[in-house]
Design an enzyme around this catalytic site. Structure first.
Site, PDB file in Angstrom:
ATOM      1  N   SER A 134     -11.097  22.166  46.830  1.00  0.00           N
ATOM      2  CA  SER A 134     -11.007  22.703  45.477  1.00  0.00           C
ATOM      3  C   SER A 134     -11.969  23.882  45.297  1.00  0.00           C
ATOM      4  O   SER A 134     -11.906  24.845  46.051  1.00  0.00           O
ATOM      5  CB  SER A 134     -11.263  21.585  44.462  1.00  0.00           C
ATOM      6  OG  SER A 134     -10.912  21.973  43.161  1.00  0.00           O
ATOM      7  N   GLU A 226       0.720  20.074  43.451  1.00  0.00           N
ATOM      8  CA  GLU A 226      -0.441  20.571  42.717  1.00  0.00           C
ATOM      9  C   GLU A 226      -0.337  22.057  42.394  1.00  0.00           C
ATOM     10  O   GLU A 226       0.420  22.811  43.003  1.00  0.00           O
ATOM     11  CB  GLU A 226      -1.731  20.273  43.475  1.00  0.00           C
ATOM     12  CG  GLU A 226      -1.922  20.987  44.794  1.00  0.00           C
ATOM     13  CD  GLU A 226      -3.329  20.772  45.342  1.00  0.00           C
ATOM     14  OE1 GLU A 226      -4.296  21.075  44.622  1.00  0.00           O
ATOM     15  OE2 GLU A 226      -3.447  20.297  46.491  1.00  0.00           O
ATOM     16  N   HIS A 256      -3.742  17.069  43.637  1.00  0.00           N
ATOM     17  CA  HIS A 256      -5.005  17.720  43.969  1.00  0.00           C
ATOM     18  C   HIS A 256      -5.940  16.788  44.730  1.00  0.00           C
ATOM     19  O   HIS A 256      -6.198  15.669  44.306  1.00  0.00           O
ATOM     20  CB  HIS A 256      -5.651  18.185  42.663  1.00  0.00           C
ATOM     21  CG  HIS A 256      -6.811  19.106  42.839  1.00  0.00           C
ATOM     22  ND1 HIS A 256      -6.713  20.293  43.514  1.00  0.00           N
ATOM     23  CD2 HIS A 256      -8.105  19.014  42.412  1.00  0.00           C
ATOM     24  CE1 HIS A 256      -7.889  20.904  43.495  1.00  0.00           C
ATOM     25  NE2 HIS A 256      -8.743  20.148  42.846  1.00  0.00           N
TER      26      HIS A 256
END
Length: 288
Positions: A134, A226, A256
């Site tokens: 991320s 995602e 995610h």
């Protein structure tokens, strides 16, 4: 003589974290290391930055930058994931406790990550793989951008999970992705906490916009459900046109950072195993 840090933007004063953000940070619980993996874990420092070190061998060093939108997360929350990665690759994982926004906006966390990388690059003889998920994946890619600009040794590999690489957050996948863990509203809020007026167009903030020539072999993993599919596809395409070896793994129906959220699912186990194979391939390539 100028250093890599001289090429980075100056640090800036941030703002206090809200009570709501502090509550959300507290939800990043410490995860337990499976004793059967046979790894050791402890705390240390590199370049004055506190780090968690998880060791299962010395075939490679993985510098792992945790996710959390640049404003949450901790090394301890990644104990279990790091241990599995270390054991699979017979490697050592280093997880920096980089400074978080909004108290420490861009580029504070990047400066910490670069400092740890520079220290490892000077001290480690074997291969170094930069990794993250991320926002941490964006930070890992930004470290390479900074290393190239500052004349540092670049890492031997780059490994990204659900990478957030463009803080403009303009990908159409934000509108169509069914995943609920990183929606557009969350991305925009995290971006504002992190940038606080700095331009999203800066490649050190949005490394998707950087020149990717000279990047190391890269593994990108993204869930098919995602919002960050667009960022992953964009980087893979840019690496390909820059003549950089790249493997893109799109895992259908996953959201995610699925290996972190659902670590026991078969697709999560397979993703971690893929990372271990990638690190071992980097180590073999280094031996010639």
């Amino acid at each position: 003589m100028p250093t890599v840090h001289d090429a980075l933007p100056a640090e800036r004063t941030g703002t206090p974290a809200s009570p709501q953000l502090l509550e959300r940070r507290a939800m990043f619980a410490v995860t337990d290391i499976d004793a059967a993996l046979g790894v050791t874990a402890g705390d240390t420092e590199f370049a004055g930055v506190p780090c968690r070190t998880v060791r299962a061998g010395d075939r490679a060093t993985i510098l792992y930058l945790h996710g959390g939108g640049y404003r949450m997360g901790s090394p301890e929350a990644y104990n279990a994931y790091a241990a599995k990665s270390a054991a699979g690759a017979e490697a050592t994982v280093v997880l920096p406790r980089y400074r978080l926004a909004p108290e420490n906006p861009f580029p504070a966390g990047l400066r910490d990550a670069v400092a740890v990388y520079e220290a490892l690059a000077s001290a480690v003889e074997g291969p170094i793989v930069l990794a993250g998920d991320s926002a941490g994946a964006g930070l890992a890619a930004a470290v390479i951008v900074a290393a190239k600009a500052g004349g540092l040794r670049t890492p031997d590999g780059l490994m990204l999970l659900s990478p957030w690489l463009d803080l403009h957050c303009s990908s159409p996948f934000y509108e169509t992705a069914p995943d609920v863990f990183f929606p557009l509203t969350t991305a925009e809020s995290a971006r504002e906490d992190y940038l606080q007026g700095a331009p999203a167009s800066d490649p050190l903030a949005s490394p998707l916009l950087a020149d990717h020539a000279g990047f190391p072999p890269t593994l990108i993993q993204v869930g098919g459900s995602e919002a960050l599919v667009g960022d992953a596809l964009g980087l893979a395409a840019s690496l390909a046109t820059s003549n950089v070896t790249c493997t893109l793994e799109v895992v259908a129906d996953q959201g995610h950072t699925w290996p972190l959220i659902y670590p026991d699912h078969s697709v999560s186990v397979a993703s971690i195993e893929s990372c271990a194979r990638f690190v071992r391939s980097i180590e073999r390539a280094g031996r010639g």
